[in-house]
Design a protein around this motif. Sequence first.
Motif, PDB file in Angstrom:
ATOM      1  N   LEU A   1      -4.557   9.367   1.809  1.00  0.00           N
ATOM      2  CA  LEU A   1      -4.268   9.114   3.355  1.00  0.00           C
ATOM      3  C   LEU A   1      -3.779   7.429   3.488  1.00  0.00           C
ATOM      4  O   LEU A   1      -4.291   6.711   3.010  1.00  0.00           O
ATOM      5  CB  LEU A   1      -5.578   9.269   4.171  1.00  0.00           C
ATOM      6  CG  LEU A   1      -6.267  10.465   4.112  1.00  0.00           C
ATOM      7  CD1 LEU A   1      -7.362  10.415   3.278  1.00  0.00           C
ATOM      8  CD2 LEU A   1      -6.423  10.926   5.634  1.00  0.00           C
ATOM      9  N   ASP A   2      -2.504   7.471   4.113  1.00  0.00           N
ATOM     10  CA  ASP A   2      -2.037   6.261   4.308  1.00  0.00           C
ATOM     11  C   ASP A   2      -2.209   5.871   5.756  1.00  0.00           C
ATOM     12  O   ASP A   2      -1.538   6.182   6.609  1.00  0.00           O
ATOM     13  CB  ASP A   2      -0.505   6.414   3.998  1.00  0.00           C
ATOM     14  CG  ASP A   2       0.205   5.015   3.790  1.00  0.00           C
ATOM     15  OD1 ASP A   2      -0.485   3.926   4.009  1.00  0.00           O
ATOM     16  OD2 ASP A   2       1.351   4.740   3.761  1.00  0.00           O
ATOM     17  N   GLU A   3      -2.966   4.967   5.976  1.00  0.00           N
ATOM     18  CA  GLU A   3      -3.429   4.513   7.293  1.00  0.00           C
ATOM     19  C   GLU A   3      -3.438   5.333   8.486  1.00  0.00           C
ATOM     20  O   GLU A   3      -2.623   5.397   9.330  1.00  0.00           O
ATOM     21  CB  GLU A   3      -2.286   3.316   7.848  1.00  0.00           C
ATOM     22  CG  GLU A   3      -2.293   2.233   6.741  1.00  0.00           C
ATOM     23  CD  GLU A   3      -1.746   0.636   7.292  1.00  0.00           C
ATOM     24  OE1 GLU A   3      -2.327   0.483   8.323  1.00  0.00           O
ATOM     25  OE2 GLU A   3      -1.262   0.201   6.578  1.00  0.00           O
ATOM     26  N   PRO A   4      -4.493   6.408   8.439  1.00  0.00           N
ATOM     27  CA  PRO A   4      -4.253   7.304   9.250  1.00  0.00           C
ATOM     28  C   PRO A   4      -5.069   7.084  10.361  1.00  0.00           C
ATOM     29  O   PRO A   4      -4.907   8.205  11.457  1.00  0.00           O
ATOM     30  CB  PRO A   4      -5.348   8.716   8.267  1.00  0.00           C
ATOM     31  CG  PRO A   4      -6.250   7.792   7.486  1.00  0.00           C
ATOM     32  CD  PRO A   4      -5.445   6.457   7.364  1.00  0.00           C
TER      33      PRO A   4
ATOM     34  N   PRO B   1       1.030  11.436   5.292  1.00  0.00           N
ATOM     35  CA  PRO B   1       1.935   9.947   5.255  1.00  0.00           C
ATOM     36  C   PRO B   1       1.252   9.050   6.449  1.00  0.00           C
ATOM     37  O   PRO B   1       0.673   9.470   7.429  1.00  0.00           O
ATOM     38  CB  PRO B   1       3.204  10.832   5.613  1.00  0.00           C
ATOM     39  CG  PRO B   1       3.198  12.114   5.086  1.00  0.00           C
ATOM     40  CD  PRO B   1       1.758  12.575   5.384  1.00  0.00           C
ATOM     41  N   GLN B   2       1.829   7.966   6.454  1.00  0.00           N
ATOM     42  CA  GLN B   2       1.546   6.915   7.438  1.00  0.00           C
ATOM     43  C   GLN B   2       1.955   7.433   8.743  1.00  0.00           C
ATOM     44  O   GLN B   2       1.309   7.135   9.688  1.00  0.00           O
ATOM     45  CB  GLN B   2       1.967   5.539   6.918  1.00  0.00           C
ATOM     46  CG  GLN B   2       2.007   4.349   7.805  1.00  0.00           C
ATOM     47  CD  GLN B   2       2.035   3.140   7.344  1.00  0.00           C
ATOM     48  OE1 GLN B   2       2.457   2.820   6.015  1.00  0.00           O
ATOM     49  NE2 GLN B   2       1.917   2.271   8.076  1.00  0.00           N
ATOM     50  N   ASP B   3       3.243   7.767   8.982  1.00  0.00           N
ATOM     51  CA  ASP B   3       3.633   8.197   9.997  1.00  0.00           C
ATOM     52  C   ASP B   3       3.459   9.777  10.164  1.00  0.00           C
ATOM     53  O   ASP B   3       3.704  10.421   9.068  1.00  0.00           O
ATOM     54  CB  ASP B   3       5.251   7.857  10.386  1.00  0.00           C
ATOM     55  CG  ASP B   3       5.396   6.291  10.197  1.00  0.00           C
ATOM     56  OD1 ASP B   3       4.583   5.629  10.935  1.00  0.00           O
ATOM     57  OD2 ASP B   3       6.234   5.800   9.469  1.00  0.00           O
TER      58      ASP B   3
ATOM     59  N   LYS C   1       0.708  -1.027  -0.142  1.00  0.00           N
ATOM     60  CA  LYS C   1       0.032   0.137   0.108  1.00  0.00           C
ATOM     61  C   LYS C   1       0.941   1.299   0.053  1.00  0.00           C
ATOM     62  O   LYS C   1       0.708   2.110  -0.912  1.00  0.00           O
ATOM     63  CB  LYS C   1      -0.947   0.010   1.132  1.00  0.00           C
ATOM     64  CG  LYS C   1      -1.754  -1.137   1.682  1.00  0.00           C
ATOM     65  CD  LYS C   1      -2.716  -1.112   2.702  1.00  0.00           C
ATOM     66  CE  LYS C   1      -2.170  -0.823   3.865  1.00  0.00           C
ATOM     67  NZ  LYS C   1      -1.411  -2.408   4.159  1.00  0.00           N
ATOM     68  N   THR C   2       1.900   1.414   0.948  1.00  0.00           N
ATOM     69  CA  THR C   2       2.822   2.505   0.954  1.00  0.00           C
ATOM     70  C   THR C   2       3.420   2.649  -0.149  1.00  0.00           C
ATOM     71  O   THR C   2       3.629   3.913  -0.552  1.00  0.00           O
ATOM     72  CB  THR C   2       3.715   2.479   2.372  1.00  0.00           C
ATOM     73  OG1 THR C   2       2.667   2.278   3.605  1.00  0.00           O
ATOM     74  CG2 THR C   2       4.411   3.769   2.365  1.00  0.00           C
ATOM     75  N   THR C   3       3.922   1.688  -0.574  1.00  0.00           N
ATOM     76  CA  THR C   3       4.770   1.686  -1.905  1.00  0.00           C
ATOM     77  C   THR C   3       3.954   2.115  -3.204  1.00  0.00           C
ATOM     78  O   THR C   3       4.446   3.155  -3.845  1.00  0.00           O
ATOM     79  CB  THR C   3       5.407   0.406  -2.236  1.00  0.00           C
ATOM     80  OG1 THR C   3       6.065  -0.245  -1.088  1.00  0.00           O
ATOM     81  CG2 THR C   3       6.300   0.460  -3.471  1.00  0.00           C
TER      82      THR C   3
END
Lengths: 318, 380
Positions: free
Chosen positions: A165-168, A89-91, A49-51
């Motif tokens: 949104l990456d795993e917010p 971003p995820q983080d 997912k993030t990639t």
Amino acid sequence: MTEQGPRARVVRCEGLRKRYGDRVAVDGVGFAIAEGETYGLLGPNGAGKTTTISMLCGLLHPDEGTIEVGGSPMTTGRCEAKAHLGLVPQDIALYPDLTAKENLSFFGKLQGLDRGELRTRVAEVLELVGLADRAGDRIEGFSGGMKRRCNIAAALLHRPSLLVLDEPTVGVDPQSRAAILDGIDDLRREGMAVLYTTHYMEEAERLCDRIGIIDEGRLVAEGTQPELVAAVGQHPIVRLAAEGDLTTFAGLAADAPQVVRAAASDGRVEVSVLDPTRALAPLIESAEAEGLRISGVEVVQPDLESVFLHLTGKALRD
Amino acid sequence: MAGPHTPVSVVIAGKDLRRSLKSRSLVLTAVVGPLALGLIMALAFGGSAGPSATIAVVDRDGTATSRAIVDALREELRGGPVRVRADVPDPEEAVDAERVDAAVVIPPGWTESLSASPEPLRAVRNPDRAIPGEIATSIAGQVTSQADLVRAATSTAAALGADPSGVTQVRPVVTVSVRDLSQAFNAPLYFGPLSIFLFLAMGTGARGLVREQKEGTLDRIRSTPTSARTIVAGSSLGVMAQGLVASLLVYAVSTLLFGAEWGRPVDVVVILVSFVAAISGFAAIIVALARTEPQAEGWNNALAFLFGILGGAFFGGASLPGLLGAVGSLTPNSIAMRALVETGPGGQALVEVWPLVLALWAMGAAGVVLGGAMLRRRLL
Ligand SMILES: Nc1ncnc2c1ncn2[C@@H]1O[C@H](COP(=O)(O)OP(=O)(O)O)[C@@H](O)[C@H]1O
Ligand SMILES: [Mg+2]
């Protein structure tokens, strides 16, 4: 007779591929999202997912494939496409030693807002995420939920047409989580296209108009939730929690009458059946005959979890 | 781009400067450290302990009066920071060969001149030994002005019809105190430690992009329409701004609070800016070559101290002997120190030291361009 044209595509990507050494992280992913649509990318940790998102947002150069955002090609350098994009971003990607307002002003300037717009947008966005009264406080003093909300706010300043949104909601308390999901719903209603990645099936079900299921870098299915459930056949699942040789039992159970398929995953066997009321008793009998010690039995009506299990032979979360 | 926009590279630099000021790490490392060390050295120089200067007193006059002056100086300065040698035949040669740090020469015919217009004593200085040079000048000046006082007293006594022989004995009272020293040119005491600590602080700044990559803020920056070139330029500009703020603070505080003497303000600022540019270059190359942030930190700090020691950052910019000294003279620390010393109080105009200033800028430009290009390829 009314004629409604198709909604404009805000993002379109095709054939995205990325490998790290021998490992293929993303393998031919493609999708499109229209304005006002929320698209969910659902898959377990490490699915890619993030990639995928990194390539989509011009942070990572794809080995293969094309990306277009707001009608312009996305590149890793400076490009028009990035003006349409808001990335969460995820983080948490904020400066902990700066205040919420300082962080937002900085990213707003990078997004091209002038001084006047910046002042009003920072105030509006802080209001939107419920942090107006904490504008002058440093991020490092915020709770996890507040940081998450500010992380989202920083992507909204320039009113992007695509919000990614990456795993917010990872590591967020239920209250903040509900607030975040409601907020995204509001943005979608204003016409924003939203790309939302998650490994929480409930979030994808609750939020997304369409869902792409991703596993080991491949998009294994795509559609609305009912479409996905229908596509894999609406089979209820009998879930046995047990100790013993689960894999052998799953193999036996797969050949039994009433059973569509069966799979073992740690500590349990999930069996897709035509009719649970008829299938349950013989299943338990044969499990005991195989020497399994059963500690729990559950019947689950089909949902995205079962779709994922059906498609990949494994549970979404382990 | 036109419009009410600050250039994005300046926005990025401003953010980095603001963060480093907020965290106080810049001020603690690059300002408080050099000021404290510089002050300690300035005080030690004035007390009986610590580094001292050897000054030759050379009697070319050879009269009873001039011999008495030499003896009086030895006695006056005994136990202080200055050691007096009276056994040096050729002061120019001794100063050049660095056998003594400076010399005071009583010229031939000096006793004769006392009755009319006392000839001034002459100081022999070495440009690399600024503080002893300043002390020698001060001693020469003090003896000369006292001799002039004696001459005035003698002629007054004669005019009044008194016997002037009682006042012709010149017995100088020479003092070299902490106050004298603090009024002397003592920029090297502050610039030495500054040159090392600045390198440490600017290295931390130069690693900013690598840290931002790890912490995820670089991805957010890169998701905006900002070119890689602008991001690297902004980061470099931020590093230079931090170095400039720190060095100007050291300059201002040491001047205003400790009475330090650096030279003409414009010259000092130009030399400090050039030094900051040179260090930015080295810091950029290190970040670009190192594989990890801790590795970059290790290399940076090792080079900071190596340059500092080779470049004579300790004890007033004295250079090391032989090959080490030759290598040391190529360090930005030594180049900037020489520029400061040569343009110091009573020294040359800034235009006279342009090759030194140019050398600093060349190091800076080469490092920032090369390092920036490598970093851009790696991170962006
Ligand atoms: N920089 C990298 N170097 C090597 N492998 C990576 C890198 N980033 C991700 N991967 C691998 O690629 C796969 C997909 O990772 P990722 O996109 O982060 O998954 P997800 O976001 O769905 O959890 C994983 O197997 C991960 O280990
Ligand atoms: Mg991820």
